[in-house]
Design a protein around this motif. Structure first.
Motif: not given
Length: 146
Positions: A37, A41, A44-45, A107-112, A121, A130
């Motif tokens: 995960h 992310w 994508r960034d 569709t949520s952010d990473l934390r959610e 996280q 990261t």
């Protein structure tokens, strides 16, 4: 690199219990099982201008996703690099002996996402993965350069 099932690199009991041992695995193993995960992310960034989406792959009757990856058109990016999304599904289905039940667009952010699916996280790892993920993403030419 051909698509490889994330389960090939499933963490051992020791790797699950000791974050440093998990961290010391190869990049492919680390980002296949345990930090997929974070890699998704980061991808994508990394390509923020390309409209990269995120997907969660569910198999069998598991409540939480087996694997998370980035997607662009028919392509998927995970620890195997860029491969056709259909190939990624097939190798995971073959390895697990289960069909891909659902692919959910995230569709949520990473934390959610982490809170909803019992994932760590970045700050909860032995070290924040990261930068390691950014370096990993940069090793693979994206399909739009082909």
């Amino acid at each position: 690199m051909a698509a490889t099932a994330s389960g090939v690199f499933r963490r051992t009991a020791l790797e699950r219990a000791d974050q440093r041992v998990s961290w010391e695995r190869t990049d492919q193993a680390f980002f296949s099982s345990g930090a997929c995960h974070v890699l998704a992310w980061t991808c994508r960034d990394f390509y923020a201008d390309k409209g990269i989406g995120l997907a969660a792959m569910y198999m069998g009757d598991f409540e939480h996703p087996l694997h998370v990856y980035a997607r662009w058109g028919a392509w998927a990016f995970d620890a195997s690099g860029w491969n056709l999304e259909s190939e990624l599904h097939q190798v995971n289905s073959d390895f697990e002996g289960l069909p891909v039940r659902e692919v959910e667009t995230i569709t949520s952010d990473l934390r959610e996402f982490c809170e909803a699916h019992v994932h760590r996280q970045p700050h909860q790892y032995w070290a924040d993965p990261t930068e390691r993920a950014r370096a990993y993403v940069s090793r693979y030419d994206p399909p739009w350069l082909s």
